[in-house]
Motif scaffolding. Structure first.
Motif, short mmCIF file in Angstrom:
data_model
loop_
_atom_site.label_atom_id
_atom_site.label_comp_id
_atom_site.label_asym_id
_atom_site.label_seq_id
_atom_site.Cartn_x
_atom_site.Cartn_y
_atom_site.Cartn_z
N GLN A 48 0.83 -1.21 0.00
CA GLN A 48 0.00 0.00 0.00
C GLN A 48 0.87 1.26 0.00
O GLN A 48 0.64 2.19 -0.80
N ALA A 49 1.89 1.28 0.87
CA ALA A 49 2.76 2.45 0.95
C ALA A 49 3.51 2.67 -0.36
O ALA A 49 3.66 3.81 -0.83
N PHE A 50 3.95 1.58 -0.96
CA PHE A 50 4.67 1.67 -2.23
C PHE A 50 3.79 2.25 -3.33
O PHE A 50 4.20 3.15 -4.08
N MET A 51 2.57 1.75 -3.43
CA MET A 51 1.68 2.21 -4.49
C MET A 51 1.27 3.67 -4.29
O MET A 51 1.12 4.43 -5.26
N LEU A 52 1.12 4.07 -3.04
CA LEU A 52 0.81 5.48 -2.77
C LEU A 52 2.01 6.36 -3.12
O LEU A 52 1.85 7.42 -3.74
N GLN A 53 3.20 5.89 -2.73
CA GLN A 53 4.41 6.66 -3.00
C GLN A 53 4.66 6.82 -4.49
O GLN A 53 5.07 7.88 -4.97
N GLN A 54 4.40 5.75 -5.25
CA GLN A 54 4.63 5.77 -6.69
C GLN A 54 3.46 6.40 -7.45
O GLN A 54 3.47 6.45 -8.68
N LYS A 55 2.45 6.86 -6.69
CA LYS A 55 1.26 7.48 -7.28
C LYS A 55 0.53 6.52 -8.24
O LYS A 55 0.00 6.92 -9.27
N LEU A 56 0.55 5.24 -7.87
CA LEU A 56 -0.18 4.23 -8.63
C LEU A 56 -1.63 4.14 -8.17
O LEU A 56 -2.46 3.56 -8.86
N ILE A 57 -1.90 4.71 -6.99
CA ILE A 57 -3.24 4.67 -6.43
C ILE A 57 -3.34 5.77 -5.38
O ILE A 57 -2.33 6.18 -4.80
N THR A 58 -4.54 6.25 -5.15
CA THR A 58 -4.76 7.22 -4.08
C THR A 58 -5.23 6.50 -2.83
O THR A 58 -5.67 5.33 -2.89
N ALA A 59 -5.19 7.16 -1.71
CA ALA A 59 -5.65 6.55 -0.46
C ALA A 59 -7.13 6.19 -0.55
O ALA A 59 -7.56 5.12 -0.08
N ALA A 60 -7.90 7.06 -1.16
CA ALA A 60 -9.33 6.78 -1.30
C ALA A 60 -9.56 5.59 -2.23
O ALA A 60 -10.43 4.74 -1.97
N ALA A 61 -8.79 5.53 -3.30
CA ALA A 61 -8.94 4.41 -4.23
C ALA A 61 -8.52 3.09 -3.58
O ALA A 61 -9.12 2.04 -3.84
N TRP A 62 -7.49 3.15 -2.72
CA TRP A 62 -7.09 1.93 -2.01
C TRP A 62 -8.21 1.46 -1.10
O TRP A 62 -8.52 0.26 -1.05
N GLN A 63 -8.80 2.41 -0.37
CA GLN A 63 -9.90 2.04 0.52
C GLN A 63 -11.06 1.46 -0.27
O GLN A 63 -11.69 0.47 0.13
N ALA A 64 -11.33 2.03 -1.42
CA ALA A 64 -12.41 1.52 -2.26
C ALA A 64 -12.08 0.12 -2.78
O ALA A 64 -12.96 -0.75 -2.88
N LEU A 65 -10.80 -0.09 -3.07
CA LEU A 65 -10.37 -1.41 -3.55
C LEU A 65 -10.52 -2.46 -2.46
O LEU A 65 -10.95 -3.58 -2.72
N GLU A 66 -10.17 -2.10 -1.23
CA GLU A 66 -10.36 -3.02 -0.09
C GLU A 66 -11.83 -3.39 0.05
O GLU A 66 -12.18 -4.57 0.21
N THR A 67 -12.69 -2.37 0.02
CA THR A 67 -14.13 -2.61 0.16
C THR A 67 -14.66 -3.47 -0.98
O THR A 67 -15.44 -4.42 -0.77
N ALA A 68 -14.21 -3.18 -2.19
CA ALA A 68 -14.65 -3.95 -3.35
C ALA A 68 -14.19 -5.40 -3.25
O ALA A 68 -14.93 -6.33 -3.64
N SER A 69 -13.00 -5.61 -2.73
CA SER A 69 -12.48 -6.97 -2.60
C SER A 69 -13.31 -7.78 -1.62
O SER A 69 -13.64 -8.95 -1.87
N VAL A 70 -13.65 -7.17 -0.49
CA VAL A 70 -14.49 -7.86 0.49
C VAL A 70 -15.86 -8.17 -0.12
O VAL A 70 -16.39 -9.28 0.02
N ASN A 71 -16.43 -7.20 -0.80
CA ASN A 71 -17.74 -7.41 -1.42
C ASN A 71 -17.68 -8.51 -2.48
O ASN A 71 -18.61 -9.32 -2.61
N LYS A 72 -16.59 -8.52 -3.23
CA LYS A 72 -16.42 -9.53 -4.28
C LYS A 72 -16.36 -10.93 -3.68
O LYS A 72 -17.00 -11.87 -4.18
N ILE A 73 -15.61 -11.07 -2.59
CA ILE A 73 -15.50 -12.38 -1.95
C ILE A 73 -16.82 -12.77 -1.30
O ILE A 73 -17.26 -13.93 -1.38
N GLN A 74 -17.48 -11.82 -0.66
CA GLN A 74 -18.77 -12.14 -0.04
C GLN A 74 -19.79 -12.60 -1.08
O GLN A 74 -20.57 -13.54 -0.83
#
Length: 701
Positions: free
Chosen positions: A300-326
């Motif tokens: 997470q820190a690497f992707m934020l540092q490299q500007k590959l993702i924003t903090a909000a987008a990471w949080q959305a990705l976490e939520t989407a992953s949980v929803n996808k598995i559920q």
């Protein structure tokens, strides 16, 4: 925008290799894996919907990187119970990954195997194939060494350029390096400079046993640094910059055909061995150190540092992953239970239902003409010569047949069955192996899965025991993968008494193979039958044990004219040697000659049946004969208790009890090993005289 090129960190001595990775996809896979672990632990295990839960937390990041690089259509890998993120990175259907631990219908085993024991046939060759995983630690190594050898064979001997650059990958934990399977594969792949990547995840523990109890100094890789033809790379398996560089270097090394490579990555096991493991054997300080090395926050820190993702987008990705598995869990719960009526299907190959991967049938191989009618020509041959002549013809007409084992090369085998074949067909087709039965059978699995027909030899029956795990796993492969995989092969095993006996070279014990799920078992008594049965086995779609009785290899009675290059004997067809209506005698192997001779000498209406194969065995022929004679004597060399004669007797009791005029009798070896002293041996074996006496006694009842 989610791909980035990394330069190798200057702090390392790695080759400077650009790495292009889809970091968003890697993050998605990692978050999905974590979400699945959490939902299993918090919901599915407590609800008893999942019984075997192995988290890969800490191992997951490096696994996903590795899987992302296995894009060659002839790459193949073996995993183990903690390899689920790797399997997900290969492209396996997520719903199957979620549902299979719940043992529902479908998936990669249809509820037949533990859910973490995955497989991925990838029949479209879009990337790596994942071998059917095995439940035994270390069992994954020698089969993938066989695949590595098959890559070289397809590329160099069959001249298939599509195999250029393909590699074989074995995944394992640090403690699996203590197993015989690891050492067998290491010897195979380094001796032959094979494209084999040994990927070792070092978390310091084998369940609760630390590395200090596994190897001197607690570092197996350090102890391997003097190993020839083994390139070693090691480092951190949690760092988003260093880890991909290490993995890429290792993959490139093996793809460049330089030989075998061992990549050891240090990773934390952020969980117990299983969900139920409380890890009380670890100190709080050790556990805290592991948690600090968690690769997910680093990613997470690497992707934020490299500007590959924003903090909000990471949080959305976490939520989407949980929803996808559920959502996937909900679909898994809605799946049907496996159909009990199909439970016994796919123990053996079924007509019109060819497996997706493995064997000649999966590649639509076509054989020369064959016939069940013998066309005898020339002088009588001993069984040894007949076997050699059959192997010669099948090697000549099928470039995918490969014969190997201890001493089968220039020496021609300790019994002479392969004499001259090494010189005629070359060292890539008829060759010697190291003294490791585990490795001999294990490599056969990988070869068979690549579409070859391996013909391994186990020098004597007793020496098959070190290969027991590989033999068992091979036999059940078709069933436990619901016909997705099969590994047809012909394992030649000489055994039984010869001029002398002994407990080591003269074991019979054929009943073990009759009891092994998925294996066929042939036991010819003469040269003609040996030709027909061996040729059938070499063209069949099931694994076969071909038992070559040592006493019969050069015995005059067993000699027959060669029945022709087209002759086959389908399995499960017994042969009636004498006709009669007073007594049925059922026998096989070295007892056939003795039973036939005794019956002819007595000449009192005795019908002798040579089963020829025990799995399958010709039940109909035996039932028909006993229904006619109302009496049965079963003669075999194996021990009496639980020998195959007991199976025949039980079948007759169940199906013909009211047709019997006398108790079923068995004449066998006593429950002892084969003795060496000739007088003891003659007393232990059913002799012609004792057989004749048993025949007379049973008819007189």
């Amino acid at each position: 925008m989610n791909k980035v090129t990394l330069e190798t960190p200057k702090a390392t001595s790695l080759i400077d290799i650009p790495i292009n990775l889809d970091w968003l996809h890697i993050a998605e896979l990692m978050l999905a894996s974590r979400a699945l672990d959490t939902i299993e632990e918090q919901e599915l295990v407590p609800a008893k919907l999942v019984f075997n839960q192995f988290s890969a937390r800490g191992h997951d990041f490096a696994q996903i990187i590795l899987g992302s690089l296995l894009t060659h259509p002839h790459d193949a890998a073996t995993g183990y119970y903690r390899s689920r993120p790797f399997v997900m990175s290969l492209g396996i259907d997520l719903d199957d990954v979620v549902a299979s631990p719940m043992a529902t219908a479908g998936g990669y085993s249809d509820g037949r195997d533990i859910g973490v024991v995955c497989n991925y046939p990838n029949p479209n060759r879009t990337g790596a194939m994942l071998f059917p995983m095995c439940g035994g630690v270390g069992a994954q190594y020698s089969p993938i060494a066989g695949w590595a050898q098959s890559i070289v064979y397809h590329r160099d001997q069959l001249k298939d350029s599509h195999y250029n650059g393909a590699i074989a990958v074995s995944m394992g934990g640090d403690s699996s390096m203590s197993t015989s399977g690891f050492w067998a594969a290491l010897n195979i792949s380094t001796t032959h400079n094979l494209p084999h990547l040994f990927y070792i995840e070092d978390n310091g523990y084998g369940i609760s046993v630390p590395q200090t109890e596994q190897t001197p100094g607690g570092d197996q890789v350090a102890n391997l640094k003097a190993y020839k033809n083994l390139h070693i790379i090691e480092g951190d398996g949690t760092d988003p910059e260093q880890t991909p560089a290490l993995i890429k270097e290792a993959v490139n090394y093996v793809r460049s055909a330089k030989g075998a490579c061992l990549l050891r990555l240090k990773v934390p096991r952020l969980c117990g061995h299983t969900f139920q493991d409380t890890q009380t054997y670890k100190s709080p300080e050790f556990i805290a150190d592991e948690m600090a090395r968690d690769p997910l926050p680093k990613l997470q820190a690497f992707m934020l540092q490299q500007k590959l993702i924003t903090a909000a987008a990471w949080q959305a990705l976490e939520t989407a992953s949980v929803n996808k598995i559920q959502a996937s869990v909900a679909r898994a719960k809605a799946r049907q239970q496996p159909e009990p009526g199909k439970l016994t299907r796919f123990v053996y190959a079924e007509q019109g239902q060819t497996q997706l991967r493995g064997g000649l049938a999966a590649d639509n191989h076509r054989f020369p003409a064959q016939s069940s009618t013998p066309n005898p020509t020339g002088a009588r041959l001993n069984m040894l010569t007949a076997i050699r002549k059959t192997l010669d013809y099948e090697l000549e007409t099928n470039p995918k047949v490969i014969v190997f084992g201890e001493d089968v090369g220039p020496k021609g085998g300790v019994h002479g069955a392969t004499l001259g074949l090494h010189e005629k067909f070359g060292r890539h087709r008829v060759f010697d192996t190291s003294l490791s039965e585990e490795g001999i059978i294990g490599r056969s699995v990988g070869m068979a899965l690549s579409g070859l027909m391996p013909v391994p030899e186990i020098q004597f029956r007793k020496y098959a025991e070190p290969a027991a795990e590989q033999l068992t796993d091979t036999g059940i492969m078709r069933w436990r993968t619901n016909n997705q995989f099969a590994a047809p092969m012909v394992v030649r095993i000489p055994g039984g008494f010869a001029r002398r006996g002994d407990p080591w070279h003269s074991m019979s014990d054929e009943v073990e193979w009759a009891h092994k799920v998925g294996w066929q078992l042939a036991m010819p008594s003469n040269a003609e039958d040996a030709v027909g049965l061996l040729r059938f086995a070499l063209r069949d779609n099931n694994p076969t044990i071909f038992f070559e009785h040592r006493f019969l290899l050069d015995h005059s009675w067993a000699r027959r004219p060669y029945p022709g290059d087209e002759f086959v004997i389908p399995f499960g067809q017994a042969k009636r040697l004498t006709c009669g209506d007073k007594l049925t005698v059922v026998c096989w192997g070295a007892m056939v000659e003795r039973c036939e001779s005794a019956a002819k000498q007595l000449d009192i209406g005795i019908e002798v049946i040579d089963l020829r194969t025990l799995q399958p065995w010709d039940k109909e022929a035996v039932l028909s004969s006993v229904d006619k004679t109302a009496r049965c004597l079963i003669v075999h060399e194996d021990n009496k208790t639980a020998g195959f004669g007991a199976e025949i007797a039980a079948t007759l009791s169940e199906e013909l009890f009211f047709s019997l005029d006398a108790p079923i009798q068995r004449l066998t070896m006593p429950d002892i090993p084969s003795p060496h002293n000739i007088h003891l041996l003659e007393n232990a074996l059913p002799s012609e005289q004792r057989i004749a006496q048993a025949m007379q006694n049973l008819i007189a009842v």
